[in-house]
Enzyme design. Structure first.
Site, PDB file in Angstrom:
ATOM      1  N   ARG A 192      -3.957   1.889 -17.324  1.00  0.00           N
ATOM      2  CA  ARG A 192      -4.213   2.521 -16.020  1.00  0.00           C
ATOM      3  C   ARG A 192      -4.950   3.863 -16.116  1.00  0.00           C
ATOM      4  O   ARG A 192      -5.849   4.123 -15.329  1.00  0.00           O
ATOM      5  CB  ARG A 192      -2.911   2.690 -15.225  1.00  0.00           C
ATOM      6  CG  ARG A 192      -2.233   1.349 -14.921  1.00  0.00           C
ATOM      7  CD  ARG A 192      -1.041   1.516 -13.998  1.00  0.00           C
ATOM      8  NE  ARG A 192      -1.461   1.708 -12.622  1.00  0.00           N
ATOM      9  CZ  ARG A 192      -1.518   2.849 -11.999  1.00  0.00           C
ATOM     10  NH1 ARG A 192      -1.140   3.952 -12.591  1.00  0.00           N
ATOM     11  NH2 ARG A 192      -1.932   2.909 -10.763  1.00  0.00           N
ATOM     12  N   GLY A 231       0.824  -1.206   0.000  1.00  0.00           N
ATOM     13  CA  GLY A 231       0.000   0.000   0.000  1.00  0.00           C
ATOM     14  C   GLY A 231       0.856   1.253   0.000  1.00  0.00           C
ATOM     15  O   GLY A 231       0.360   2.353   0.230  1.00  0.00           O
ATOM     16  N   CYS A 244      -9.427   1.712 -31.817  1.00  0.00           N
ATOM     17  CA  CYS A 244     -10.758   2.138 -32.241  1.00  0.00           C
ATOM     18  C   CYS A 244     -11.721   2.014 -31.073  1.00  0.00           C
ATOM     19  O   CYS A 244     -12.549   1.095 -30.981  1.00  0.00           O
ATOM     20  CB  CYS A 244     -11.208   1.327 -33.443  1.00  0.00           C
ATOM     21  SG  CYS A 244     -10.164   1.719 -34.845  1.00  0.00           S
ATOM     22  N   GLU A 245     -11.585   2.956 -30.174  1.00  0.00           N
ATOM     23  CA  GLU A 245     -12.270   2.945 -28.885  1.00  0.00           C
ATOM     24  C   GLU A 245     -11.766   4.216 -28.204  1.00  0.00           C
ATOM     25  O   GLU A 245     -10.693   4.686 -28.525  1.00  0.00           O
ATOM     26  CB  GLU A 245     -11.789   1.719 -28.105  1.00  0.00           C
ATOM     27  CG  GLU A 245     -12.410   1.467 -26.795  1.00  0.00           C
ATOM     28  CD  GLU A 245     -13.511   0.413 -26.866  1.00  0.00           C
ATOM     29  OE1 GLU A 245     -14.543   0.667 -26.261  1.00  0.00           O
ATOM     30  OE2 GLU A 245     -13.336  -0.621 -27.522  1.00  0.00           O
ATOM     31  N   GLY A 293       4.723  -3.839  -4.493  1.00  0.00           N
ATOM     32  CA  GLY A 293       4.897  -3.947  -5.937  1.00  0.00           C
ATOM     33  C   GLY A 293       5.192  -2.579  -6.513  1.00  0.00           C
ATOM     34  O   GLY A 293       6.300  -2.269  -6.939  1.00  0.00           O
ATOM     35  N   TYR A 310      -8.219   3.271 -14.075  1.00  0.00           N
ATOM     36  CA  TYR A 310      -8.165   3.835 -12.719  1.00  0.00           C
ATOM     37  C   TYR A 310      -8.159   5.357 -12.706  1.00  0.00           C
ATOM     38  O   TYR A 310      -8.062   5.957 -11.636  1.00  0.00           O
ATOM     39  CB  TYR A 310      -6.891   3.361 -12.008  1.00  0.00           C
ATOM     40  CG  TYR A 310      -6.754   1.874 -11.866  1.00  0.00           C
ATOM     41  CD1 TYR A 310      -7.650   1.150 -11.076  1.00  0.00           C
ATOM     42  CD2 TYR A 310      -5.726   1.188 -12.490  1.00  0.00           C
ATOM     43  CE1 TYR A 310      -7.514  -0.219 -10.928  1.00  0.00           C
ATOM     44  CE2 TYR A 310      -5.590  -0.188 -12.348  1.00  0.00           C
ATOM     45  CZ  TYR A 310      -6.481  -0.884 -11.568  1.00  0.00           C
ATOM     46  OH  TYR A 310      -6.348  -2.223 -11.422  1.00  0.00           O
TER      47      TYR A 310
END
Ligand SMILES: *Cc1c(COP(=O)(O)O)cnc(C)c1O
Length: 400
Positions: A297, A217, A327-328, A260, A301
């Site tokens: 990300r 965290g 294409c998005e 991480g 997020y």
């Protein structure tokens, strides 16, 4: 020689992920020295953040262990040269069969639900097991990334400790560690210390513990004025409290973390090329040779990765929306101030070490990028760019 990003693009092409081994080592050593007052410290790098085998070998060299969430990550760790004892398996929602297979390799198992605990304990009472506790402390307050709240799918609720103890007694299994991983952001050290107290209280129920695992965290800054976890302050305060607890407990325990993002986020940069600069009535788009197939990300997020035009670092700043070629809708950044961009320029996304390549996909049948490790003043290709063979490999063309 120093790290020259433009020559890396020249040599390996774009898009490409570049990781700085010195920065990874710096973070590892920073966390280690923050906890220097603790007698036994263990850092298990969370493989899912960045799982390239050469990066894992770097962690092995630094003295790290590994935190894994799938049997495939375990296999990668073993392939990288880790001993099974240096690996902990902390999955969520996997089958009992997968847990048994990993355990058979000699890897430390961390169980996060009572049903599996009872089944595993009944079958293998002699295999020491760690239990993942959910102390229900909200870290950061963002429900996307907080896994400590009451309806979280992670961990065994502290309210279920009586049932947990009954299972341990009924099966005569051996609990050698307790664990928590409350969420992604330690913003307030006092909140983290509060959750730790719950873990210490829980620990007293088990007589033969070897370690207490505080998960992760650690927050790293992504943009200017971002709050960063003060690991030095955490090390001092938690370290002191941990030593005190060991005295109360009557035995020397190992304090474990499994970071991480803290280890690899800032070590990584993602380099892309600008395909086109497109003016609309309301904005200027810089369209790059990438999309959420390579870096998801920002879309998933809302992460704000700093973007630098490394082809024109001192250019006059202008406002851009940086988007991809998928294409998005794939907006990396909206209305961002960046040094003037021309077609063909190379942009660098900062903080691209953690959860970037590992979340990449082949959407739009695009190739996943190459990865390069900057190590000992040299650039090493540690993953080749994919080719059409990779796209077609497992597809089966039937005759119609
Ligand atoms: C993902 C994960 C981590 C690493 O979290 P970071 O925020 O990247 O440090 C640690 N422990 C467990 C169990 C995880 O699932």
């Amino acid at each position: 020689m120093s790290l020259d990003l433009l020559s890396i693009v020249e040599e390996f092409g774009s898009p490409v992920y570049v990781y700085d081994a010195d920065k990874i080592a710096y973070q590892y050593n920073r966390l280690t020295s923050a906890f220097k007052n603790v007698h036994q410290l263990r850092l298990n790098y969370a493989v899912k953040a960045l799982s390239n085998i050469s990066v894992l070998k770097l962690f092995k060299q630094l003295g790290s262990g590994l935190d894994t969430v799938s049997i495939q990550e375990v296999e990668l760790g073993l392939r990288a040269g880790f001993d099974p004892e240096q690996i902990i398996f902390t999955p969520n929602g996997v089958s009992l069969e997968e847990i048994e297979k990993v355990s058979a390799k000699g890897v430390q198992i961390n169980i996060d639900n009572l049903s599996v605990l009872e089944q595993f304990g009944s079958k293998y009472p002699d295999v020491p097991v760690c239990v993942r506790i959910n102390p229900h402390v909200m870290a950061g307050g963002n429900t996307n990334i907080s896994v400590g709240h009451i309806d979280s799918k992670f961990g065994i609720s502290i309210h279920q400790i009586p049932h947990l103890l009954r299972i341990v007694e009924n099966t005569s299994m051996h609990i050698n560690g307790i664990h928590m991983h409350t969420g992604s952001d330690i913003l307030d050290i006092d909140v983290f210390l509060y959750a730790s107290e719950i873990l210490f209280e829980t620990a007293k129920n088990f007589k033969n513990l070897e370690f207490i695992d505080f998960g992760s965290g650690f927050k790293v800054p992504y943009k200017a004025n971002d709050i960063e976890t003060n690991v030095e302050e955490l090390g001092e305060k938690l370290g002191e409290r941990f030593n005190e607890f060991c005295q109360e407990y009557g035995g020397e325990l190992t304090l474990t973390f499994e970071p991480g993002k803290f280890m690899v986020s800032e070590a990584g940069q993602f380099l892309v090329k600008v395909n086109s600069v497109k003016q609309t009535t309301s904005t200027v788009f810089a369209q790059v040779d990438s999309g959420f197939n390579h870096l998801i990300r920002p879309m998933m997020y809302g992460s704000q990765h700093e973007i630098v035009n490394i082809s024109n670092p001192h250019g006059k700043e202008r406002f851009y929306s940086v988007v991809g070629y998928i294409c998005e809708t794939d907006t990396f950044a909206n209305n961002r101030r960046i040094a003037e961009i021309k077609e063909g320029d190379i942009l660098s996304f900062k903080n691209a070490g953690a959860y970037c390549f590992t979340m990449a996909s082949n959407y739009n049948s695009r190739y996943r990028p190459a990865e390069v490790l900057w190590y000992n003043n040299q650039s090493y290709l540690i993953r080749a760019r994919e080719t059409f063979d990779d796209i077609i490999r497992n597809q089966i063309e039937i005759s119609l």
